[in-house]
Scaffold this active site. Structure first.
Site, PDB file in Angstrom:
ATOM      1  N   LEU A  34      25.408  39.752  48.854  1.00  0.00           N
ATOM      2  CA  LEU A  34      26.059  38.647  48.129  1.00  0.00           C
ATOM      3  C   LEU A  34      25.611  38.673  46.660  1.00  0.00           C
ATOM      4  O   LEU A  34      24.930  37.782  46.169  1.00  0.00           O
ATOM      5  CB  LEU A  34      25.692  37.303  48.786  1.00  0.00           C
ATOM      6  CG  LEU A  34      26.478  36.083  48.291  1.00  0.00           C
ATOM      7  CD1 LEU A  34      27.922  36.125  48.773  1.00  0.00           C
ATOM      8  CD2 LEU A  34      25.796  34.785  48.732  1.00  0.00           C
TER       9      LEU A  34
ATOM     10  N   ARG B 178      26.970  40.004  42.524  1.00  0.00           N
ATOM     11  CA  ARG B 178      28.038  39.585  41.604  1.00  0.00           C
ATOM     12  C   ARG B 178      29.408  39.749  42.265  1.00  0.00           C
ATOM     13  O   ARG B 178      30.224  38.827  42.268  1.00  0.00           O
ATOM     14  CB  ARG B 178      27.971  40.429  40.315  1.00  0.00           C
ATOM     15  CG  ARG B 178      26.775  40.118  39.451  1.00  0.00           C
ATOM     16  CD  ARG B 178      26.587  41.166  38.381  1.00  0.00           C
ATOM     17  NE  ARG B 178      26.241  42.451  38.956  1.00  0.00           N
ATOM     18  CZ  ARG B 178      25.266  43.250  38.506  1.00  0.00           C
ATOM     19  NH1 ARG B 178      24.579  42.894  37.438  1.00  0.00           N
ATOM     20  NH2 ARG B 178      25.008  44.394  39.081  1.00  0.00           N
ATOM     21  N   ILE B 179      29.658  40.933  42.846  1.00  0.00           N
ATOM     22  CA  ILE B 179      30.972  41.169  43.466  1.00  0.00           C
ATOM     23  C   ILE B 179      31.064  40.418  44.791  1.00  0.00           C
ATOM     24  O   ILE B 179      32.097  39.816  45.100  1.00  0.00           O
ATOM     25  CB  ILE B 179      31.230  42.681  43.677  1.00  0.00           C
ATOM     26  CG1 ILE B 179      31.136  43.428  42.352  1.00  0.00           C
ATOM     27  CG2 ILE B 179      32.601  42.902  44.321  1.00  0.00           C
ATOM     28  CD1 ILE B 179      31.194  44.948  42.476  1.00  0.00           C
TER      29      ILE B 179
ATOM     30  N   ARG C   7      18.398  41.186  51.221  1.00  0.00           N
ATOM     31  CA  ARG C   7      16.953  41.206  51.465  1.00  0.00           C
ATOM     32  C   ARG C   7      16.325  39.846  51.219  1.00  0.00           C
ATOM     33  O   ARG C   7      15.272  39.533  51.761  1.00  0.00           O
ATOM     34  CB  ARG C   7      16.293  42.258  50.556  1.00  0.00           C
ATOM     35  CG  ARG C   7      16.637  43.681  50.956  1.00  0.00           C
ATOM     36  CD  ARG C   7      16.323  44.631  49.835  1.00  0.00           C
ATOM     37  NE  ARG C   7      17.058  44.254  48.616  1.00  0.00           N
ATOM     38  CZ  ARG C   7      17.014  44.920  47.474  1.00  0.00           C
ATOM     39  NH1 ARG C   7      16.266  45.994  47.380  1.00  0.00           N
ATOM     40  NH2 ARG C   7      17.713  44.522  46.434  1.00  0.00           N
TER      41      ARG C   7
ATOM     42  N   ARG D 286      29.485  51.727  49.087  1.00  0.00           N
ATOM     43  CA  ARG D 286      29.384  53.173  48.930  1.00  0.00           C
ATOM     44  C   ARG D 286      29.495  53.768  50.325  1.00  0.00           C
ATOM     45  O   ARG D 286      29.048  53.144  51.306  1.00  0.00           O
ATOM     46  CB  ARG D 286      28.016  53.568  48.347  1.00  0.00           C
ATOM     47  CG  ARG D 286      27.869  53.311  46.874  1.00  0.00           C
ATOM     48  CD  ARG D 286      28.648  54.348  46.045  1.00  0.00           C
ATOM     49  NE  ARG D 286      28.471  54.153  44.612  1.00  0.00           N
ATOM     50  CZ  ARG D 286      29.332  53.512  43.820  1.00  0.00           C
ATOM     51  NH1 ARG D 286      30.431  52.986  44.328  1.00  0.00           N
ATOM     52  NH2 ARG D 286      29.112  53.408  42.532  1.00  0.00           N
TER      53      ARG D 286
ATOM     54  N   ASP E 187      37.250  51.955  51.452  1.00  0.00           N
ATOM     55  CA  ASP E 187      37.601  52.426  50.112  1.00  0.00           C
ATOM     56  C   ASP E 187      36.650  53.524  49.668  1.00  0.00           C
ATOM     57  O   ASP E 187      36.862  54.153  48.643  1.00  0.00           O
ATOM     58  CB  ASP E 187      37.542  51.254  49.114  1.00  0.00           C
ATOM     59  CG  ASP E 187      38.027  51.635  47.728  1.00  0.00           C
ATOM     60  OD1 ASP E 187      39.072  52.309  47.630  1.00  0.00           O
ATOM     61  OD2 ASP E 187      37.356  51.280  46.734  1.00  0.00           O
TER      62      ASP E 187
ATOM     63  N   GLU F 109      32.975  62.020  49.287  1.00  0.00           N
ATOM     64  CA  GLU F 109      34.244  61.911  48.551  1.00  0.00           C
ATOM     65  C   GLU F 109      34.480  63.130  47.657  1.00  0.00           C
ATOM     66  O   GLU F 109      33.522  63.651  47.101  1.00  0.00           O
ATOM     67  CB  GLU F 109      34.215  60.637  47.689  1.00  0.00           C
ATOM     68  CG  GLU F 109      34.140  59.388  48.536  1.00  0.00           C
ATOM     69  CD  GLU F 109      33.947  58.121  47.715  1.00  0.00           C
ATOM     70  OE1 GLU F 109      34.041  58.182  46.469  1.00  0.00           O
ATOM     71  OE2 GLU F 109      33.701  57.067  48.321  1.00  0.00           O
TER      72      GLU F 109
ATOM     73  N   HIS G 161      38.968  55.363  46.993  1.00  0.00           N
ATOM     74  CA  HIS G 161      37.983  54.747  46.070  1.00  0.00           C
ATOM     75  C   HIS G 161      38.667  54.159  44.836  1.00  0.00           C
ATOM     76  O   HIS G 161      38.408  54.585  43.703  1.00  0.00           O
ATOM     77  CB  HIS G 161      36.913  55.768  45.665  1.00  0.00           C
ATOM     78  CG  HIS G 161      35.647  55.116  45.193  1.00  0.00           C
ATOM     79  ND1 HIS G 161      34.411  55.702  45.290  1.00  0.00           N
ATOM     80  CD2 HIS G 161      35.423  53.900  44.617  1.00  0.00           C
ATOM     81  CE1 HIS G 161      33.491  54.892  44.784  1.00  0.00           C
ATOM     82  NE2 HIS G 161      34.083  53.780  44.367  1.00  0.00           N
TER      83      HIS G 161
END
Ligand code: A2R
Length: 323
Positions: A153, A155-156, A176, A233, A257, A262, A280
């Site tokens: 949880l 910024r994004i 954490r 990721r 995504d 990748e 992505h």
């Protein structure tokens, strides 16, 4: 006045290339036929690097080429392409591009979540294949009555949670540390949270600290009606365990995504019907990529104007006079 030498490790947006070219002497690593010879030749002069996850990895061996390096400006909020601890050890600053992509990534995450649950790409394929002429599209799972667990949880993650509030679903989170001001219930154990929810959204950084944190055990706890959305990721999820879980019905579906290797995506995932796969693209709009590119430029310009970096990463905090 001599111009500062900057290395760009791979092709970036034209706006970034132009802006850096105007202000600095820009060296383009991707154009060099013999990379080692090129880096040996220009390395001693390089004081700044512009890089991104898409264009290269800055590890200890790479940093050896640059005895005068002061700053690595990385494109993207995740900077697992840069060994930031090694950079810190050498007194090199690392910057990333946080915040300017929060809304874009959060928008895409919601889109991917709905697409996965309501099977939007599958429905599109169904119509194009002419199958609607034969029968209506089968009823889909739903976001209704679901409980969503956000893994990370930050910024994004918060921007995703704010959007989810509008969808009327219950939201909990794992990280954490408990965040006193967060209006959502905290789970210190990821397995416990997976048990308690039926949607998991991964939006942590990559790297060693989060590698395979979503493993077979977490997926089992998420359960047969559970959905995993990964916009963090690829390394955060044990991809083989996920393939197994999707195949066996241990979980219901996944929207991904990001992937472990990748742009190579396992054929097993490509062949599955209960996954939505994106290349992505979470921050990949013209608007947001421009803003991210501008922040790469601004960090380098600010640093070489003696004003300090704008967005240093926590591993290389900037204190005036400390570096
Ligand atoms: O663990 P905390 O309380 O520091 O929370 C951070 C969480 N996080 C982790 N959670 C569980 N286990 C870990 N080992 C772990 N490491 C970090 O991820 C925090 O809530 C969140 C990261 O938030 P920010 O640093 O604000 O990053 P932001 O800007 O939201 O971007 C997240 C990631 C990027 O690193 C890219 O990989 C991806 O989104 O685009």
């Amino acid at each position: 006045m001599t111009r500062t030498d900057i290395l760009m490790t791979g092709r970036m947006l034209p706006s970034v290339v132009e802006a850096l070219n105007e202000r600095f002497t820009l060296h383009r690593m991707w154009e060099a036929p013999d990379r080692d010879a090129f880096l040996r030749e220009i390395g001693p002069r390089i004081r700044g690097i512009a890089t991104s996850t898409m264009t290269g990895r800055a590890d200890a061996a790479f940093l050896e080429y640059f005895p005068k390096l002061e700053i690595i400006a990385s494109f993207g909020v995740g900077y697992d392409n840069v060994d930031a601890h090694e950079a810190a050890r050498r007194g090199i600053l690392v910057t990333n591009t946080p915040d300017v992509l929060n809304d874009e990534v959060a928008d895409l995450t919601i889109g991917l979540l709905i697409a996965t649950l309501r099977r939007i790409p599958q429905a599109d394929r169904y119509l194009r294949d002419g199958k609607w002429l034969e029968a209506p599209f089968p009823l889909s799972p739903s976001l209704r009555s679901r409980k969503v667990g956000i893994v990370g949880l930050g910024r994004i993650g918060k921007a995703i949670a704010r959007r989810l509030e509008g969808f009327g679903v219950e939201i909990v989170y794992h990280g954490r540390t408990r965040q006193e001001n967060a209006p959502y219930a905290y789970h210190g154990s990821l397995v416990d949270m997976a048990q308690a929810v039926d949607v998991l959204i991964a939006i942590t950084p990559g790297g060693a600290g989060t590698r395979h944190m979503i493993d077979g055990e977490v997926l089992k706890a998420l359960g047969p009606s559970g959905v995993l959305i990964n916009v963090a990721r690829g390394s955060v999820v044990d991809e083989q365990a996920l393939i197994e879980a999707l195949r066996e019905g241990t979980i219901l579906a996944a929207g991904l995504d990001v992937f472990e290797d990748e742009p190579r995506v396992p054929q097993a995932l490509i062949d599955m019907d209960n996954v939505v796969l994106l290349p992505h693209i979470a921050s990949g709009s013209v608007h947001t990529r421009k803003a991210m590119g501008q922040l790469v430029v601004d960090n380098l310009v600010s640093w070489f104007s003696g004003k300090g970096p704008l967005t240093p990463v926590p591993e290389t905090p900037y204190r005036q006079g400390a570096l």
